[in-house]
Motif scaffolding. Structure first.
Motif, PDB file in Angstrom:
ATOM      1  N   GLU A 142      17.743  24.851  -1.003  1.00 39.64           N
ATOM      2  CA  GLU A 142      17.150  25.184  -2.305  1.00 39.64           C
ATOM      3  C   GLU A 142      17.884  24.541  -3.477  1.00 39.64           C
ATOM      4  O   GLU A 142      17.248  23.931  -4.346  1.00 39.64           O
ATOM      5  CB  GLU A 142      17.069  26.698  -2.470  1.00 39.64           C
ATOM      6  N   PRO A 143      19.234  24.632  -3.559  1.00 33.78           N
ATOM      7  CA  PRO A 143      19.890  23.963  -4.691  1.00 33.78           C
ATOM      8  C   PRO A 143      19.702  22.449  -4.679  1.00 33.78           C
ATOM      9  O   PRO A 143      19.562  21.828  -5.733  1.00 33.78           O
ATOM     10  CB  PRO A 143      21.363  24.350  -4.542  1.00 33.78           C
ATOM     11  N   LEU A 144      19.670  21.836  -3.497  1.00 32.13           N
ATOM     12  CA  LEU A 144      19.463  20.398  -3.436  1.00 32.13           C
ATOM     13  C   LEU A 144      18.054  20.049  -3.891  1.00 32.13           C
ATOM     14  O   LEU A 144      17.849  19.096  -4.659  1.00 32.13           O
ATOM     15  CB  LEU A 144      19.713  19.898  -2.016  1.00 32.13           C
ATOM     16  N   ALA A 145      17.065  20.823  -3.439  1.00 33.54           N
ATOM     17  CA  ALA A 145      15.680  20.582  -3.863  1.00 33.54           C
ATOM     18  C   ALA A 145      15.537  20.745  -5.375  1.00 33.54           C
ATOM     19  O   ALA A 145      14.804  19.996  -6.025  1.00 33.54           O
ATOM     20  CB  ALA A 145      14.742  21.530  -3.126  1.00 33.54           C
ATOM     21  N   ALA A 146      16.248  21.731  -5.943  1.00 31.50           N
ATOM     22  CA  ALA A 146      16.178  21.939  -7.394  1.00 31.50           C
ATOM     23  C   ALA A 146      16.749  20.741  -8.145  1.00 31.50           C
ATOM     24  O   ALA A 146      16.188  20.304  -9.155  1.00 31.50           O
ATOM     25  CB  ALA A 146      16.933  23.211  -7.770  1.00 31.50           C
ATOM     26  N   LEU A 147      17.847  20.184  -7.658  1.00 33.64           N
ATOM     27  CA  LEU A 147      18.431  19.020  -8.317  1.00 33.64           C
ATOM     28  C   LEU A 147      17.516  17.806  -8.213  1.00 33.64           C
ATOM     29  O   LEU A 147      17.426  17.006  -9.141  1.00 33.64           O
ATOM     30  CB  LEU A 147      19.802  18.710  -7.713  1.00 33.64           C
ATOM     31  N   VAL A 148      16.832  17.673  -7.080  1.00 33.78           N
ATOM     32  CA  VAL A 148      15.870  16.576  -6.938  1.00 33.78           C
ATOM     33  C   VAL A 148      14.739  16.755  -7.943  1.00 33.78           C
ATOM     34  O   VAL A 148      14.323  15.803  -8.615  1.00 33.78           O
ATOM     35  CB  VAL A 148      15.333  16.507  -5.496  1.00 33.78           C
ATOM     36  N   ASP A 149      14.229  17.989  -8.078  1.00 33.57           N
ATOM     37  CA  ASP A 149      13.151  18.262  -9.026  1.00 33.57           C
ATOM     38  C   ASP A 149      13.585  17.999 -10.462  1.00 33.57           C
ATOM     39  O   ASP A 149      12.778  17.605 -11.312  1.00 33.57           O
ATOM     40  CB  ASP A 149      12.681  19.713  -8.887  1.00 33.57           C
ATOM     41  N   GLN A 150      14.865  18.230 -10.755  1.00 23.14           N
ATOM     42  CA  GLN A 150      15.398  18.021 -12.107  1.00 23.14           C
ATOM     43  C   GLN A 150      15.768  16.567 -12.370  1.00 23.14           C
ATOM     44  O   GLN A 150      16.313  16.240 -13.427  1.00 23.14           O
ATOM     45  CB  GLN A 150      16.633  18.904 -12.319  1.00 23.14           C
ATOM     46  N   ASN A 151      15.513  15.693 -11.409  1.00 20.49           N
ATOM     47  CA  ASN A 151      15.849  14.272 -11.508  1.00 20.49           C
ATOM     48  C   ASN A 151      17.352  14.069 -11.689  1.00 20.49           C
ATOM     49  O   ASN A 151      17.802  13.162 -12.385  1.00 20.49           O
ATOM     50  CB  ASN A 151      15.096  13.604 -12.663  1.00 20.49           C
ATOM     51  N   ARG A 152      18.128  14.900 -11.015  1.00 18.62           N
ATOM     52  CA  ARG A 152      19.583  14.745 -11.039  1.00 18.62           C
ATOM     53  C   ARG A 152      20.105  14.277  -9.686  1.00 18.62           C
ATOM     54  O   ARG A 152      21.268  13.910  -9.570  1.00 18.62           O
ATOM     55  CB  ARG A 152      20.246  16.062 -11.448  1.00 18.62           C
ATOM     56  N   VAL A 153      19.251  14.287  -8.676  1.00 20.43           N
ATOM     57  CA  VAL A 153      19.564  13.697  -7.380  1.00 20.43           C
ATOM     58  C   VAL A 153      18.368  12.845  -6.985  1.00 20.43           C
ATOM     59  O   VAL A 153      17.220  13.294  -7.063  1.00 20.43           O
ATOM     60  CB  VAL A 153      19.827  14.771  -6.296  1.00 20.43           C
ATOM     61  N   GLU A 154      18.637  11.612  -6.595  1.00 24.98           N
ATOM     62  CA  GLU A 154      17.575  10.721  -6.135  1.00 24.98           C
ATOM     63  C   GLU A 154      17.772  10.445  -4.653  1.00 24.98           C
ATOM     64  O   GLU A 154      18.851  10.014  -4.229  1.00 24.98           O
ATOM     65  CB  GLU A 154      17.593   9.399  -6.898  1.00 24.98           C
ATOM     66  N   LEU A 155      16.733  10.714  -3.872  1.00 28.17           N
ATOM     67  CA  LEU A 155      16.757  10.381  -2.449  1.00 28.17           C
ATOM     68  C   LEU A 155      16.373   8.913  -2.298  1.00 28.17           C
ATOM     69  O   LEU A 155      15.296   8.495  -2.746  1.00 28.17           O
ATOM     70  CB  LEU A 155      15.789  11.276  -1.669  1.00 28.17           C
ATOM     71  N   VAL A 156      17.246   8.131  -1.713  1.00 24.10           N
ATOM     72  CA  VAL A 156      17.029   6.689  -1.620  1.00 24.10           C
ATOM     73  C   VAL A 156      17.005   6.269  -0.158  1.00 24.10           C
ATOM     74  O   VAL A 156      17.676   6.859   0.684  1.00 24.10           O
ATOM     75  CB  VAL A 156      18.120   5.900  -2.370  1.00 24.10           C
TER      76      VAL A 156
END
Length: 793
Positions: A142-156
Motif C-alpha cells: 500500500e505505501p509503495l502504491a501510494a508513492l507511485v500514485d503520487q508520482n514519487r516512485v516511477e516503475l521502470v
C-alpha cells in the motif's frame, strides 16, 4: 593573489561573483561595482561559501550573455585589493536532476523509507524488482502504491546508466555538492545513482542557491539517447508488430515479450539480442506466410518487397542471396529496374510500394553492374552534390541541392569525428547511386566512413566503423550527432545513420524502417502482385519460441534476465531457509501446489504445499529441511516447484499441466551449505558451485563458413539443477550465433555440454569482435572470458 570571476550561480535574483583569496583569518569584506552592476557596499562581511567568497550582484539591467567590465573591492584587516575583471551575465533556470534508482530487492526498503520520511525524495524502481520484494514484504504494497500514485516512485523497465561516481566518492557534503556542480557544468543534466549524499545534497544546495536547482527527479524526467544496439532491436520489434497486424493469428505473447526485453536492464547484451531475435523471427515468418499467398508468377526468382510504414513510399531494397549469381536484372510490372550487384547482394530502387503492403519484383539473368571506381572527392545523384575534404580527415565539406544550388551545410561540415590529419578518399559509382569511402586515423584509432547518395532517396546514407576505441568519439552533422563509446573488449564498432536532405521526420522514419525483401517464395496468387490489406488474413498461427525446456526461474532477476514469455501468473520464493512464499499476479482465483524436492538422503517437510490464492494474493508456509549427519561438505540445492490452475468453481480446478495453454513449472532454488570445518565453500571456497568448464575458443571465419562452439557447464552441487546457457556477442554479430539459448539439467557433481554454432552469412562484412558464454542456474550466473570472433576475407 586575489582572483575574481563571475559564475552562473544565483541567490534569489542576484548573480554570484566568486572571490578567491589566500587563506586569511577573520572576516573579508567584498563589494562589486561597475556600470549597471550593484552589490551591497556596506553589507555584512562575506563568509566563505562552497566556491570561495560569494558576493550576490544585481545585474538585472543587462540581458544574459552580456560581458561587462567590473571591479571587485576586497578588504581584509589592513589589506585592500581592487581587482578588475569581466563579468558575464548568466541566465538563471538550469536544473540538475538527481535520479536515485533501486536496482535490487535489498535496495527497495532503504529508498522507500527515505521517500516516506522526506516528501521531496523520489526514486526510480526497476519493475522486475517489485514482485520479489513484495513477496518478502507484502505490508509495503500500500505505501509503495501510494508513492507511485503520487508520482514519487516511477516503475521502470530499463535503468538509466549511473554516472554519479564522483559525487558518491566525496568525503564531505560540500565536496559532493561541488562534484555535482562540476558534472552540471560539464554538460550532464542528470546525476543517476544513489549513495549517502543523494539524501542531503539537494536540501543543502537549494538552501544556498536559487539557480541552478538540484531536484530529486524520476527517470522519466531525463531524456536518454538510444545506443545503436537499442535502435537496432527497437526497429525490428516495431516492424514485427506492424507486419503481425496483417495476419489473423499473430503471436501476441511473443511480441509482448520482445517489447519487454527492449526495456529489460538486467543484462542489456542478452535482453536486446533476445528482443531482436524474437522480432526477427516473427517478421520473417509473418512475411513468408503472407508472401506465400501473393501472386509471384513471372520469369526469374520472385522478390516480394514489403513496406512496414503506414503510407506509400519508395526506397532502396537490399536482396541477400545464398548463391553468388554472375549476372542479375531486376524486373517488375513497371519494367526493368537499374541495380547494383556485388557478390551475394543486389540493391535496387523500388517505387511506390503500398502502405503496409507489398510489391512483386523478379531477379532474372542479364548484364548487372557492380561498384566502379571513380576519381575526385565528389559524389552526386540527380538531386544533390556532396563534397568530401580529404585534408580535414574526410569531413563532408559541402552538400548542395542542385535544383536551386542551395548549400545545406555551410558554414558547418558533416560526418566530422574530430580527425586532424588527412584521410584517403575513394569514390565509387553505380547505376543506382554513388558513394565515397573515407579511411583515416584519429587519436591513434583507425576509422572508415562510407557516405552514399542513392537515386530517389532524400537523405545521405552513412556508416562509420572504428577499431578498438579507447575514448569516446562523436560524429557530428548539423542537427545530427552519433556517439561511439569504448567497449568492454577490443572490437570494431559500427554505427549507421541518415542525414536528411529534405523532410527530416520522413527521412529518419524511412531510413529507420527500410523496405524488406522476401526472396524465392512461390506464391499461390490469393493476393495480387501489389497491394495492401483491408483486414488481417488467415495464414494459420505464427509460432515462435526460444525458451529452453527447463523450469522457469522464479527469481529471474537473480539470473539477470526478464520473465519468460507466457509466464504463469504465479511465483514461488524461498525466504531464508525456513519459509516458502507463493504469490499470484492473476486477476482470478488460482489453486495449485508447491512441490519441494530435496537432495538425495535429505528430507523436507512438508513435501507438498497446496494453496488457493485470491487475485493478487500471497501465502507463506513454514518448511523444515533436514540433512543427514553424513552429508559431505558442499552445496545442496533444495528446489521449490510450483504449478497452478484457474479455479473454475468450488468443485473444479483447471489442471495447468493438461491444459492446451499449459503453464510451465516455475521454481526457486535454495542452496544449503554444509561447510568444511571452520570455513565456507560458497563463492570463496576451493570449488565453485557452478562454473563454465568448457568455454568458447577464438574463431576466425570467412563469410559463408560455420564452426561448432561447444560449451560445457560443470557443477559441484550435490543434486541436479536447471541451467540456461547463451552465447553473448556485440550487436553486429547477433545473427551469427545459434541457437539463442540452450537449457538442461546439469547432474549432481557432473557436467553437461551444450551445442552452439556460429554461422557467418555469405554477405557479412569483415571485422573483429568478441564472443563469450553465459550460464545461469540455481541463482548463480557465470561468464566465460571473452575470445576474439573475427571475420576475414
Amino acid at each position: 593573489m586575489v582572483v575574481v570571476e563571475s559564475t552562473d550561480l544565483f541567490v534569489g535574483s542576484l548573480q554570484v561573483v566568486r572571490v578567491r583569496t589566500p587563506d586569511h583569518e577573520g572576516p573579508v569584506h567584498v563589494h562589486v561595482e561597475g556600470a549597471g552592476v550593484r552589490s551591497a557596499r556596506h553589507g555584512t562581511d562575506v563568509e566563505p561559501g562552497l566556491f570561495g567568497y560569494e558576493v550576490p550582484v544585481d545585474v538585472s539591467a543587462h540581458p544574459p550573455g552580456t560581458v561587462l567590465p567590473a571591479r571587485a573591492v576586497v578588504r581584509h584587516g589592513e589589506e585592500h585589493h581592487e581587482v578588475d575583471f569581466e563579468l558575464t551575465v548568466a541566465e538563471p533556470g538550469r536544473t540538475l536532476h538527481l535520479v536515485a534508482q533501486a536496482t535490487a530487492v535489498t535496495e527497495v526498503r532503504p529508498h522507500l523509507e527515505l521517500a516516506l520520511a522526506d516528501p521531496s525524495y523520489r526514486f526510480g524502481l526497476l519493475a522486475g524488482v517489485v514482485e520479489p520484494y513484495l513477496d518478502t514484504r507484502p505490508q509495503d504494497r500500500e505505501p509503495l502504491a501510494a508513492l507511485v500514485d503520487q508520482n514519487r516512485v516511477e516503475l521502470v523497465d530499463r535503468l538509466l546508466p549511473a554516472n554519479s561516481g564522483p559525487v558518491e566518492a566525496a568525503e564531505t557534503l560540500a565536496d559532493a555538492e561541488r562534484a555535482a556542480y562540476r558534472q552540471l557544468s560539464s554538460g550532464h543534466a542528470a546525476l543517476v545513482g544513489g549513495g549517502r549524499w543523494f539524501t542531503q545534497i539537494h536540501h543543502d544546495w537549494n538552501s544556498r542557491y536559487s539557480s541552478p536547482r538540484f531536484v530529486c527527479s524520476l527517470p522519466q524526467d531525463v531524456p536518454v539517447p538510444q545506443g545503436i544496439e537499442v535502435r537496432a532491436a527497437t526497429r525490428v520489434v516495431e516492424e514485427a508488430e506492424a507486419f503481425a497486424s496483417l495476419v489473423a493469428e499473430p503471436p501476441e505473447d511473443v511480441l509482448a515479450h520482445a517489447r519487454a526485453r527492449l526495456a529489460d536492464d538486467a543484462d542489456p547484451q542478452v535482453s536486446l539480442r533476445e528482443a531482436h531475435f524474437l522480432a526477427t523471427e516473427v517478421r520473417a515468418r509473418v512475411l513468408r506466410a503472407l508472401s506465400s499467398i501473393v501472386d509471384t508468377s513471372g520469369d526469374g526468382v520472385p522478390v516480394v518487397v514489403w513496406n512496414p510504414l503506414a503510407r506509400k513510399r519508395s526506397g532502396m531494397v537490399e536482396v541477400r542471396l545464398e548463391d553468388d549469381l554472375a549476372d542479375v536484372s531486376v524486373v517488375s510490372a513497371d519494367g526493368l529496374h537499374p541495380c547494383v550487384h556485388e557478390g551475394h547482394t543486389v540493391v535496387f530502387h523500388a517505387g511506390d510500394v503500398p502502405a503496409l503492403g507489398w510489391k512483386v519484383f523478379h531477379l532474372t539473368g542479364g548484364t548487372s553492374q557492380g561498384w566502379t571506381r571513380g576519381g575526385g572527392a565528389q559524389i552526386a545523384n540527380s538531386a544533390h552534390l556532396l563534397t568530401v575534404d580529404p585534408a580535414r580527415g574526410g569531413v563532408v565539406a559541402g552538400l548542395v541541392r542542385l535544383v536551386d544550388e542551395a548549400e545545406l551545410l555551410a558554414p558547418a561540415v558533416g560526418n566530422d569525428l574530430g580527425a586532424t590529419t588527412p584521410a584517403t578518399v575513394t569514390v565509387w559509382h553505380s547505376p543506382v547511386g554513388e558513394r565515397a569511402v573515407v579511411r583515416g586515423r584519429t587519436g591513434g584509432v583507425a576509422y572508415a566512413q562510407t557516405v552514399t547518395l542513392w537515386e530517389g532517396v532524400d537523405w545521405v546514407d552513412c556508416v562509420t566503423s572504428v577499431d578498438y576505441l579507447r575514448d569516446e568519439v562523436r560524429i557530428t552533422w548539423p542537427g545530427v550527432e552519433e556517439v561511439l563509446r569504448p567497449a568492454d573488449f577490443p572490437q570494431q564498432q559500427t554505427v549507421e545513420y541518415a542525414v536528411p536532405c529534405g523532410d527530416p521526420a520522413r527521412a529518419v522514419e524511412e531510413c529507420a524502417h527500410p523496405l524488406t525483401a522476401v526472396v524465392g517464395v512461390d506464391g499461390s496468387g490469393r493476393l495480387p502482385a501489389s497491394g495492401s490489406l483491408d483486414e488481417p488474413v488467415d495464414v494459420g498461427p505464427i509460432v515462435v519460441s526460444c525458451e529452453p525446456d527447463v523450469p522457469l526461474f522464479s527469481d529471474h532477476l537473480r539470473h539477470e534476465r526478464g520473465p519468460a514469455p507466457g509466464r504463469p501468473p504465479v511465483g514461488v520464493r524461498f525466504r531464508g531457509d525456513g519459509e516458502v512464499v507463493v504469490t499470484s499476479a492473476a486477476e482470478e482465483e488460482l489453486a495449485g501446489r508447491v512441490r519441494l524436492v530435496a537432495p538425495p538422503g535429505w528430507s523436507v517437510a512438508p513435501e507438498e504445499l497446496p494453496f488457493t490464492l485470491p487475485p493478487g494474493g500471497s501465502t507463506r508456509s513454514e518448511v523444515s529441511i533436514g540433512r543427514p549427519r553424513w552429508a559431505a561438505p558442499g552445496m545442496y540445492p533444495v528446489r521449490a516447484q510450483v504449478d497452478a490452475g484457474r479455479v473454475v468453481d468450488a468443485e473444479r480446478v483447471v489442471d495447468a499441466e493438461r491444459a492446451e495453454d499449459a503453464w510451465r513449472v516455475v521454481e526457486d532454488v535454495l542452496l544449503v551449505e554444509v561447510p568444511e570445518w571452520g570455513g565456507s565453500l560458497l563463492e570463496d571456497g576451493p570449488v565453485q558451485p557452478l562454473w563454465i568448464a568448457r568455454a568458447p575458443e577464438p574463431l576466425r571465419l570467412r563469410p559463408g563458413e560455420r564452426a561448432a562452439v561447444p560449451v560445457a557447464v560443470a557443477s559441484a552441487l550435490w543434486a541436479p539443477v536447471a541451467v540456461e546457457v547463451r552465447l553473448v556477442s556485440p550487436w553486429e554479430t547477433w545473427d551469427f550465433a545459434r541457437p539463442l539459448v540452450c537449457g538442461g539439467e546439469v547432474p549432481a557433481r557432473g557436467r553437461m555440454e551444450f551445442a552452439f554454432e556460429v554461422v557467418v552469412p555469405r554477405w557479412a562484412t569483415t571485422g573483429r569482435w568478441w564472443l563469450r558464454a553465459k550460464a545461469a542456474g540455481a541463482g548463480l550466473v557465470r561468464r566465460s572470458a571473452a575470445v576474439p570472433l573475427e571475420v576475414v576475407d
